[in-house]
Motif scaffolding. Sequence first.
Motif, mmCIF file in Angstrom:
data_model
loop_
_atom_site.group_PDB
_atom_site.id
_atom_site.type_symbol
_atom_site.label_atom_id
_atom_site.label_comp_id
_atom_site.label_asym_id
_atom_site.label_seq_id
_atom_site.Cartn_x
_atom_site.Cartn_y
_atom_site.Cartn_z
ATOM 1 N N MET A 7 0.856 -1.193 0.000
ATOM 2 C CA MET A 7 0.000 0.000 0.000
ATOM 3 C C MET A 7 0.886 1.236 0.000
ATOM 4 O O MET A 7 1.728 1.416 0.887
ATOM 5 N N ASP A 8 0.734 2.107 -0.999
ATOM 6 C CA ASP A 8 1.526 3.327 -1.100
ATOM 7 C C ASP A 8 0.948 4.411 -0.199
ATOM 8 O O ASP A 8 -0.243 4.453 0.074
ATOM 9 N N MET A 9 1.813 5.302 0.250
ATOM 10 C CA MET A 9 1.396 6.448 1.038
ATOM 11 C C MET A 9 1.763 7.720 0.287
ATOM 12 O O MET A 9 2.863 7.842 -0.261
ATOM 13 N N VAL A 10 0.826 8.666 0.239
ATOM 14 C CA VAL A 10 1.019 9.930 -0.461
ATOM 15 C C VAL A 10 0.709 11.055 0.510
ATOM 16 O O VAL A 10 -0.308 11.026 1.209
ATOM 17 N N LYS A 11 1.571 12.036 0.564
ATOM 18 C CA LYS A 11 1.373 13.164 1.476
ATOM 19 C C LYS A 11 0.048 13.866 1.176
ATOM 20 O O LYS A 11 -0.257 14.196 0.021
ATOM 21 N N ALA A 12 -0.757 14.087 2.212
ATOM 22 C CA ALA A 12 -2.032 14.790 2.052
ATOM 23 C C ALA A 12 -1.796 16.286 2.166
ATOM 24 O O ALA A 12 -1.187 16.755 3.129
ATOM 25 N N HIS A 13 -2.288 17.020 1.189
ATOM 26 C CA HIS A 13 -2.084 18.474 1.179
ATOM 27 C C HIS A 13 -3.431 19.174 1.074
ATOM 28 O O HIS A 13 -4.062 19.185 0.014
ATOM 29 N N PHE A 14 -3.885 19.731 2.195
ATOM 30 C CA PHE A 14 -5.097 20.542 2.219
ATOM 31 C C PHE A 14 -4.690 21.991 1.978
ATOM 32 O O PHE A 14 -3.950 22.576 2.773
ATOM 33 N N GLU A 15 -5.165 22.570 0.894
ATOM 34 C CA GLU A 15 -4.820 23.937 0.529
ATOM 35 C C GLU A 15 -5.931 24.879 0.980
ATOM 36 O O GLU A 15 -7.070 24.798 0.494
ATOM 37 N N VAL A 16 -5.618 25.770 1.905
ATOM 38 C CA VAL A 16 -6.601 26.681 2.467
ATOM 39 C C VAL A 16 -6.706 27.928 1.591
ATOM 40 O O VAL A 16 -5.725 28.641 1.384
ATOM 41 N N LEU A 17 -7.887 28.193 1.060
ATOM 42 C CA LEU A 17 -8.144 29.373 0.231
ATOM 43 C C LEU A 17 -9.038 30.392 0.933
ATOM 44 O O LEU A 17 -9.188 31.513 0.459
ATOM 45 N N ASP A 18 -9.652 29.970 2.042
ATOM 46 C CA ASP A 18 -10.585 30.811 2.789
ATOM 47 C C ASP A 18 -10.517 30.338 4.243
ATOM 48 O O ASP A 18 -10.334 29.151 4.502
ATOM 49 N N GLU A 19 -10.678 31.257 5.176
ATOM 50 C CA GLU A 19 -10.563 30.890 6.590
ATOM 51 C C GLU A 19 -11.560 29.811 7.003
ATOM 52 O O GLU A 19 -11.335 29.093 7.974
ATOM 53 N N ARG A 20 -12.656 29.679 6.267
ATOM 54 C CA ARG A 20 -13.644 28.645 6.588
ATOM 55 C C ARG A 20 -13.112 27.234 6.346
ATOM 56 O O ARG A 20 -13.708 26.253 6.794
ATOM 57 N N PHE A 21 -11.996 27.134 5.630
ATOM 58 C CA PHE A 21 -11.383 25.834 5.361
ATOM 59 C C PHE A 21 -10.206 25.550 6.299
ATOM 60 O O PHE A 21 -9.626 24.475 6.251
ATOM 61 N N ALA A 22 -9.888 26.497 7.184
ATOM 62 C CA ALA A 22 -8.669 26.392 7.984
ATOM 63 C C ALA A 22 -8.648 25.160 8.882
ATOM 64 O O ALA A 22 -7.579 24.585 9.131
ATOM 65 N N ARG A 23 -9.795 24.748 9.360
ATOM 66 C CA ARG A 23 -9.838 23.596 10.269
ATOM 67 C C ARG A 23 -10.330 22.322 9.583
ATOM 68 O O ARG A 23 -10.628 21.329 10.246
ATOM 69 N N VAL A 24 -10.443 22.370 8.266
ATOM 70 C CA VAL A 24 -10.826 21.176 7.502
ATOM 71 C C VAL A 24 -9.551 20.429 7.141
ATOM 72 O O VAL A 24 -8.717 20.922 6.378
ATOM 73 N N ASN A 25 -9.372 19.241 7.696
ATOM 74 C CA ASN A 25 -8.162 18.477 7.423
ATOM 75 C C ASN A 25 -8.391 17.011 7.779
ATOM 76 O O ASN A 25 -9.525 16.581 7.977
#
Length: 298
Positions: free
Chosen positions: A1-19
């Motif tokens: 099973m491969d592992m890939v770095k997860a990258h959450f890109e925040v474009l608005d403060e409403r996404f800041a805690r989405v991860n």
Amino acid sequence: MDMVKAHFEVLDERFARVNGDEWMQRLHTGCRWTEGPAYFPAGRYLVFSDIPNDRVLRWDETTGAVGVFREPAGFHNGHTVDRQGRLVSCEQGGRRVTRTEHDGATTVLAETYQGKRFNSPNDVVESSDGAIWFTDPSYGIDSDYEGHQAESEIGACHVYRVDPVDGAVRIVADDFSRPNGLAFSVDESLLYIADTRQKPSHIRVFSVDNGRLSGGGIFATCDAGGFDGVRVDAAGRVWAAAHDGLHCFAPDGTRIGKLRVPEICSNLTFGGPRRNDLFITASSSVYTLRVNFSGPRI
């Protein structure tokens, strides 16, 4: 099973805690084009399409094994699991929408409109009243790559609803170029539908009233290729598959963030015991990661 770095890109403060997890798991790779992820809570497994190879695969959550669920499969594309735990499928090759019963038998839900065959049903959702809603672009008849090349009998690409009582099929939207992914808001008052071939590709939003649609204004446009599959999370945010990953939109249509994925994304779904395992079909692979948000409770 491969592992890939997860990258959450925040474009608005409403996404800041989405991860979620720091790493995405690549559950399977080596397909030609993956699509249609659907999770079965009772069996703890995920099915997904490998359209050009004309097969549906199954990932077992308890063992991690991936095997063939159905082959040949009529070039299945999108799937959903209905409220009785049955698989509902869009068959691009068969140009129909079918349901797999608990005993494995196949029931045809829709294959013609006014005596004419559909183009190639693409994606499907079920509303709480048991109605089946699906999109019908022409990708499965455009060539033999993921279906059977043919002329359109209907002559256009529409969105349809199958009545839960008498099975009647009705057009609910007839002004799309290539309707694709679709998803209801949590309360089912809205229906989001992607139109892939528009430039730019966009998602439209409709008001839903007694099985009929109104409105249809543009909800969001794509800045990376085209939109494909669409899902709504329990907080009402809209997630759409695109060429650079998953795009996340607030209910007001603002793009608030992205989850970057190293392949072109086609679709997504939520699964796991708490509906907070995110599954993503993307080009040749299927990815998953646990997130701090969840899919809506059905």
